[in-house]
Scaffold this active site. Structure first.
Site, PDB file in Angstrom:
ATOM      1  N   CYS A   1     -42.481  20.347   3.689  1.00  0.00           N
ATOM      2  CA  CYS A   1     -42.735  19.496   2.520  1.00  0.00           C
ATOM      3  C   CYS A   1     -44.122  18.881   2.525  1.00  0.00           C
ATOM      4  CB  CYS A   1     -41.664  18.418   2.431  1.00  0.00           C
ATOM      5  SG  CYS A   1     -40.044  19.062   1.948  1.00  0.00           S
TER       6      CYS A   1
ATOM      7  N   ASP B   1     -31.324  17.121  -2.506  1.00  0.00           N
ATOM      8  CA  ASP B   1     -31.629  16.501  -3.802  1.00  0.00           C
ATOM      9  C   ASP B   1     -30.363  16.197  -4.596  1.00  0.00           C
ATOM     10  OD1 ASP B   1     -34.361  16.493  -3.426  1.00  0.00           O
ATOM     11  OD2 ASP B   1     -34.708  18.361  -4.477  1.00  0.00           O
TER      12      ASP B   1
ATOM     13  N   THR C   1     -38.895   8.819 -14.018  1.00  0.00           N
ATOM     14  CA  THR C   1     -38.885   7.940 -12.846  1.00  0.00           C
ATOM     15  C   THR C   1     -39.164   8.679 -11.543  1.00  0.00           C
ATOM     16  OG1 THR C   1     -36.479   8.198 -12.593  1.00  0.00           O
ATOM     17  CG2 THR C   1     -37.258   6.361 -13.943  1.00  0.00           C
TER      18      THR C   1
END
Length: 341
Positions: free
Chosen positions: A20, A102, A54
């Site tokens: 990541c 996620d 967001t």
């Protein structure tokens, strides 16, 4: 160099970054997505509960139940990255756990995934690609999630991940914009994955405890958070603990106060920082949050660890999670979204 039997494959050497840490820096990404999101027309067919506004972990739409049935939420995400470890099976497991995370971070249950594979077929043996896919399949199976095929491309740099669809109760989502003053902050996995992975890439040293942390599903942590009544959470991945906490505090309109002495780290993480195994992604994370963070007297090494670009990290929950350390609290919004103590 093309691998031979005399030169075993080190997958991390075929990637410009690792895991990541390869993400586009958050500030640059927001500049791009902000303009695009503003141009998207609204739709009322399936109400969008969570979108790009967001910077949450996944998108969520509502499917009306009909005939008195309870509404369902569909959670959708995709995540893939370059090799974070040399072992192809472990890389597959880590990438799958990271993609599934996620959905868990939104309070959902993954039900279907498709593989995303980029492979330099003239350079790396396809047997290695098979091991990567096998690792992803095994983790998805452990999660009770189908893998229904996927997509592959011939690419100079190997990449792997998944697009995942999950289901959730729309009234019991975990979002990053629902934090309120008075909520404690719990962290379900220790930090330091990025610096240990970077050391692995540079030296070939293998850190089994880091691999075990990355392949561990966030399923149980999400279930415990929901059972405890939590409504706000995010997972800690490429933008680091500080980056994801900054996004949560900003989206919720609060300030997050962190007790840095309570934050857990993997064995060897501080030593890796002192030895200089810090990725460019981590340094970019720290630069991005600098203007929104009151660092107090926190030392430079701790700042880097708090910004460390994690791969398949844990959940950061606004609420108490059994077994997870409380590392801070949310308070009324002050001059900075994040304050370190």
């Amino acid at each position: 160099m093309t691998p031979t039997r005399e030169t075993p494959v080190r997958l991390t050497q075929f990637a410009h970054g690792g895991g990541c840490a390869c993400k586009i820096p958050p500030g640059e990404l927001e500049d791009v997505l902000g303009a695009l999101s503003a141009a998207l027309p609204p739709t009322t067919d399936f109400p969008l509960l969570v979108g790009a506004a967001t910077g949450d972990d996944a998108a969520v739409v509502t499917l009306p139940g009909g005939d008195g049935a309870t509404d369902r939420a569909v959670v959708s995400t995709a995540d893939f990255f370059t090799p974070v470890v040399d072992d192809p099976y472990d890389w597959g497991r880590i990438a799958a756990a990271n993609a599934l995370s996620d959905v868990y971070a939104m309070g959902g249950r993954p039900v279907l995934a498709v593989n995303l594979l980029a492979w330099p077929r003239d350079v790396l043996p396809l047997d290695l690609a098979r091991e990567v896919l096998r690792g992803g399949l095994d983790v998805a199976a452990a999660a009770g999630c189908h893998v229904g095929g996927g997509h592959s491309v011939d690419d100079p740099e190997p990449k792997y991940g998944m697009a995942v669809t999950g289901l959730a109760d729309p009234s019991r989502l975990l979002r990053n914009d629902t934090g309120r003053p008075g909520m404690p902050l719990s962290l379900t996995k220790p930090l330091g994955l990025g610096v240990l992975n970077n050391r692995h890439k540079a030296t070939g040293e293998r850190f089994g405890h880091a691999v075990a942390t990355m392949v561990a599903l966030n399923r149980d942590a999400a279930a415990a958070a929901l059972a405890a009544g939590a409504v706000c959470a995010t997972d800690v991945t490429g933008f680091g603990f500080l980056g994801h906490l900054h996004k949560l505090a900003r989206a919720s309109g609060v300030t997050a106060v962190v007790d840095t002495a309570a934050v857990p780290y993997l064995d060897g993480a501080r030593e890796a920082v002192r030895a200089g195994y810090v990725s460019g992604g981590t340094r970019r994370n720290l630069e991005w949050v600098a203007t929104g963070t009151d660092f107090g007297t926190v030392d430079a090494d701790t700042r880097l660890l708090l910004a460390d670009a994690q791969t398949s990290g844990g959940l950061l929950v606004a609420g108490e999670v059994p077994g997870a350390p409380v590392v801070g609290e949310l308070v009324e919004r002050g001059p900075h979204p994040v304050v370190l103590r």
